[in-house]
Design an enzyme around this catalytic site. Structure first.
Site, PDB file in Angstrom:
ATOM      1  N   GLU A  83      18.393  46.566  54.440  1.00  0.00           N
ATOM      2  CA  GLU A  83      17.385  46.307  55.466  1.00  0.00           C
ATOM      3  C   GLU A  83      17.256  47.438  56.472  1.00  0.00           C
ATOM      4  O   GLU A  83      16.464  47.366  57.399  1.00  0.00           O
ATOM      5  CB  GLU A  83      17.735  44.996  56.193  1.00  0.00           C
ATOM      6  CG  GLU A  83      17.835  43.803  55.244  1.00  0.00           C
ATOM      7  CD  GLU A  83      18.006  42.466  55.939  1.00  0.00           C
ATOM      8  OE1 GLU A  83      18.211  42.439  57.164  1.00  0.00           O
ATOM      9  OE2 GLU A  83      17.945  41.432  55.233  1.00  0.00           O
ATOM     10  N   THR A 180      23.010  41.464  62.471  1.00  0.00           N
ATOM     11  CA  THR A 180      22.338  42.214  61.405  1.00  0.00           C
ATOM     12  C   THR A 180      21.452  43.311  61.981  1.00  0.00           C
ATOM     13  O   THR A 180      20.955  44.158  61.238  1.00  0.00           O
ATOM     14  CB  THR A 180      21.462  41.282  60.548  1.00  0.00           C
ATOM     15  OG1 THR A 180      20.551  40.585  61.416  1.00  0.00           O
ATOM     16  CG2 THR A 180      22.301  40.268  59.787  1.00  0.00           C
ATOM     17  N   ALA A 197      21.287  31.129  64.933  1.00  0.00           N
ATOM     18  CA  ALA A 197      20.628  29.920  65.433  1.00  0.00           C
ATOM     19  C   ALA A 197      20.413  28.857  64.355  1.00  0.00           C
ATOM     20  O   ALA A 197      20.074  27.719  64.671  1.00  0.00           O
ATOM     21  CB  ALA A 197      19.298  30.265  66.098  1.00  0.00           C
ATOM     22  N   THR A 256      18.490  33.283  69.637  1.00  0.00           N
ATOM     23  CA  THR A 256      19.220  34.527  69.391  1.00  0.00           C
ATOM     24  C   THR A 256      18.284  35.731  69.271  1.00  0.00           C
ATOM     25  O   THR A 256      17.199  35.638  68.699  1.00  0.00           O
ATOM     26  CB  THR A 256      20.051  34.404  68.107  1.00  0.00           C
ATOM     27  OG1 THR A 256      19.213  33.892  67.067  1.00  0.00           O
ATOM     28  CG2 THR A 256      21.220  33.465  68.311  1.00  0.00           C
ATOM     29  N   ASP A 321      11.113  27.135  63.405  1.00  0.00           N
ATOM     30  CA  ASP A 321      11.807  28.409  63.145  1.00  0.00           C
ATOM     31  C   ASP A 321      10.874  29.593  63.338  1.00  0.00           C
ATOM     32  O   ASP A 321      10.972  30.602  62.657  1.00  0.00           O
ATOM     33  CB  ASP A 321      12.435  28.426  61.732  1.00  0.00           C
ATOM     34  CG  ASP A 321      13.354  29.625  61.507  1.00  0.00           C
ATOM     35  OD1 ASP A 321      13.828  30.209  62.495  1.00  0.00           O
ATOM     36  OD2 ASP A 321      13.580  29.979  60.336  1.00  0.00           O
ATOM     37  N   CYS A 623      24.253  25.023  48.429  1.00  0.00           N
ATOM     38  CA  CYS A 623      24.411  26.253  47.632  1.00  0.00           C
ATOM     39  C   CYS A 623      23.100  27.018  47.471  1.00  0.00           C
ATOM     40  O   CYS A 623      23.102  28.242  47.316  1.00  0.00           O
ATOM     41  CB  CYS A 623      24.949  25.917  46.242  1.00  0.00           C
ATOM     42  SG  CYS A 623      26.153  24.566  46.202  1.00  0.00           S
ATOM     43  N   CYS A 626      21.622  30.409  49.080  1.00  0.00           N
ATOM     44  CA  CYS A 626      22.071  31.741  48.625  1.00  0.00           C
ATOM     45  C   CYS A 626      21.917  31.930  47.117  1.00  0.00           C
ATOM     46  O   CYS A 626      21.610  33.022  46.657  1.00  0.00           O
ATOM     47  CB  CYS A 626      23.536  31.971  49.004  1.00  0.00           C
ATOM     48  SG  CYS A 626      23.774  32.288  50.755  1.00  0.00           S
TER      49      CYS A 626
HETATM   50 CA    CA Z   1      15.788  31.448  62.103  1.00  0.00          CA
END
Ligand code: CA
Length: 703
Positions: A83, A180, A197, A256, A321, A623, A626
């Site tokens: 990234e 990140t 968050a 955040t 979100d 799971c 990811c």
């Molecule tokens: Ca988020």
């Protein structure tokens, strides 16, 4: 263990500080402010404090870009979470890969000068929502600064890569704080926020003295423990907009600041974008009401003290979100005949905001893609006109955009020559279903107040759901408030953009290409394969009179992990690599290394349908974020339908943490032995489904 490691690090720090760097990477505020006078360098993550990601270089331009060829490539260590935008100072490139590993490369040849691995514990993967990526470094006065995934901030000697100091930025290791983002450095202060968050944290931003590592200031972004008085006026203002049990059930409120910042040296204001609520569900976190400051906001603060100056909240009381952590770009625009110093943002919520950056006054807000959560923004109050049908806290609702956002972290760029903002935008929807009794549990457990995602398993039905997901490169005119041109992509999650004075826009794509477009018209002028999905923002620099364009190629992050396999027709396997181009470059890209092995014959299914169904719900709830929802892998982490007979035997041990050092943490706290068996049976079922699907497809193609 961790404490000991820090003690050792401090000890080494003093020794290394004595060997202070000489002439390497002598970047300071004056150099960054005057970045246009040395266009061959790319001094900060977005080149300058205005964060335009515009390169004044034009040796490579719309007349010759077709001659662009590969100059060099450099293979990174971990094939996920790529990234970063590199920083280039005086012929040296500083960049990062997954787990916050830092690389210093010769910018002309790609040869490694040094590498620094902060040794992020691999069992912290569970603390992040969206992969173990890192978006790059800051360089200042002979040092390179990187914030590691586990929250440690490092100062490294730029010449050697040796550690000078390290600070733990995390205030509470019982919670899932991660970093990140790239640090920014203003007036000798290294400024960094964090993420978390989705798990239950209280967002904050900290500034450290770049030389000594001493903490200069810390501001919280949402209120803290309601039994204690607010820390300052800013938190008192915020507290009056919250109610309910954000502290206990929400886990801390969120907000955040995990990515965007910008700085105006004339106004001496630092701008910070803040994230979503914790939990997402406003009913869980604030009894369903209140604006919940400073969620989803742009904050202006003083860089030397963190003192509050103004804020604009893009999504009051956010429950979708809809972070406002997306790129913040500063520019001068002529609006109604007047030159205005503006701040621009295209946050997840689908509206493009232009603010007066001295005062925070809203100048315009138009949707840059279709949206269903709000019909517009009231220009007199600055508030969105919310659609009643978007409130999912009372029952499931399909809302556009979904939590992936109409624009995510992939950086946008702005060309002062065309006056256009180049947005890696995306159409997508989210089905939000409330779990109003959800509560914060402990570190590493998602707490977003929704039911686990549920998607159809029938391939045709699934493709129907996902076919509305479309990517676009938008050339947005922030004055006329409309797209001047658009490039359509079949997939979402395409890369960040770079604009150059050569009338070019560069972008990598989710389907594994790097492309150049004419900045004024959008015509495609050049493309080259990248072997892998490309997400990061490209950049350009010059060494010895030669211009280069660099892409950090690699796939990963929220969408590829959870939905990448479902949405991509062709599988894009992640291969992490720095790829750099120049005119007439003749290097070659190695052939793709990563291909799926043949499907191992799945073992016999031994469970009944009810158990498989239970396994499916557990898998998608725990799971799938990811390893891919419905167990359809996204080309990043192992596709669990491809488990070998050996892995089937080891399955329970792996879920209990046997591979924790490889990045597969233990889930014993969430999955009891019979749950693990149910998940395992579900995966066996899915392997049989895939086997049948492949046989059908090969029969069909044989006819
Ligand atoms: Ca988020």
């Amino acid at each position: 263990m961790i404490k000991q490691a820090f003690a050792v690090a401090f000890g080494l720090g003093f020794a290394a500080a004595a060997l202070a760097a000489g002439g390497t990477a002598q970047v300071d505020g004056a150099r960054i402010i005057n970045a246009d006078s040395e266009p061959g360098n790319w001094l900060t993550t977005a080149r300058s404090y205005s964060e335009q990601r515009f390169s004044p270089l034009k040796r490579i331009n719309d007349g010759n870009v077709a001659q662009l060829g590969l100059a060099w490539t450099y293979r990174l260590d971990v094939d996920r979470g790529v990234e970063a935008t590199p920083v280039v100072v005086d012929g040296v490139m500083y960049t990062t890969g997954a787990y916050s590993i830092v690389y210093a490369l010769d910018a002309a040849s790609g040869a490694l000068k040094w590498k620094f691995d902060p040794l992020v514990p691999r069992d912290t993967d569970r603390d992040g929502c969206c992969d173990v990526g890192n978006r790059g470094v800051a360089v200042w006065k002979g040092r390179v600064y990187v914030a590691a995934f586990d929250g440690r901030l490092f100062a490294l000697d730029a010449a050697s890569g040796r550690k000078v100091w390290v600070r733990d930025t995390v205030i509470d290791h019982k919670r899932s704080y991660t970093i990140t983002g790239a640090p920014r450095i203003v007036k000798g202060r290294v400024i960094i926020g964090n993420g978390g968050a989705e798990f239950g944290v209280r967002g904050y931003v900290t500034a450290y003295d770049a030389a000594s590592g001493k903490q200069a200031w810390r501001i919280f972004l949402v209120p803290g423990d309601p039994s204690k008085p607010p820390e300052n006026k800013m938190m008192a203002m915020a507290k009056s907009t919250w109610s309910g049990s954000y502290w206990s059930t929400g886990g801390g409120g969120g907000g955040t600041a995990w990515d965007s910042m910008a700085y105006d040296p004339d106004l001496d204001l630092l701008y910070i974008g803040t994230g979503n609520g914790s939990s997402w569900n406003r009913k869980v976190r604030s009894d369903g009401h209140g604006d919940n400051l400073f969620l989803s906001s742009i904050l202006a603060v003083k860089p030397e003290t963190g003192a509050y100056v103004w804020h604009y909240q893009t999504t009051p009381g956010d429950t979708w979100d809809y972070t406002a952590t997306q790129s913040i770009i500063l520019a001068e625009l002529t609006i109604n005949g007047k030159s205005r110093k503006v701040l621009m943002q295209a946050p997840k919520n689908s509206f493009f905001y232009v603010l007066d950056r001295a005062t925070g006054e809203l100048l315009s807000a138009q949707p840059y893609l279709p949206t269903t959560w709000a019909s517009g923004v009231d220009m007199s109050t600055g508030r969105p006109q919310e659609n009643a049908g978007a409130d999912w806290t009372t029952g499931p609702k399909l809302v556009v955009p979904g939590p992936l956002g109409a624009h995510n972290w992939q950086p946008m760029s702005y060309s002062p020559l065309t006056g256009l903002v180049y947005i890696p935008a995306q159409e997508n929807a989210g089905l939000y279903s409330p779990a109003n009794d959800s509560t914060w549990q402990h570190r590493g457990v998602w707490n977003i107040g929704t039911q686990p995602l549920s998607l159809p398993e029938d391939v045709k039905q699934l493709q129907g759901v996902i076919s509305s997901f479309k990517g676009h490169l938008l050339a947005w005119d922030p004055v006329l408030q409309k797209a001047r041109w658009t490039v359509d992509y079949p997939n979402i999650w395409n890369g960040g953009t770079l604009a150059t004075a050569g009338n070019l826009v560069f972008q990598g794509t989710a389907d594994g290409r790097v492309v150049a477009y004419a900045a004024d018209t959008g015509s495609k002028l050049w493309e080259s394969p990248a072997n892998t999905g490309v997400m990061a923002g490209p950049m350009s620099y010059e060494v010895s009179g030669e211009q280069y364009v660099t892409f950090m190629a690699g796939w990963g992050g929220a969408f590829p992990l959870a939905l990448g396999g479902i949405a991509q027709n062709a599988k894009v396997m992640s291969e992490a690599r720095v790829i750099t181009f120049k005119l007439g470059g003749s290097a070659t890209l190695p052939p793709p290394e990563h291909k799926l092995a043949p499907l191992p014959p799945p073992p016999a299914l031994t469970a009944d349908a009810a158990t498989v169904d239970r396994g499916r719900n557990l898998f998608n709830g725990i799971c799938g974020v990811c390893h891919g929802l419905n167990a359809i892998g996204g080309g990043v982490l192992p596709d669990l339908r491809y488990l070998t007979s050996e892995k089937h035997l080891l399955f329970n041990g792996i879920v209990a943490g046997a591979y924790a050092r490889k990045g597969m943490p233990s889930f014993s706290d969430l999955l009891k032995p019979d749950d693990v068996d149910a998940v395992h049976q579900y995966l066996i079922q899915r392997a049989h489904d895939l086997d049948a699907q492949m046989k059908t497809e090969s029969t069909a193609s044989a006819h």
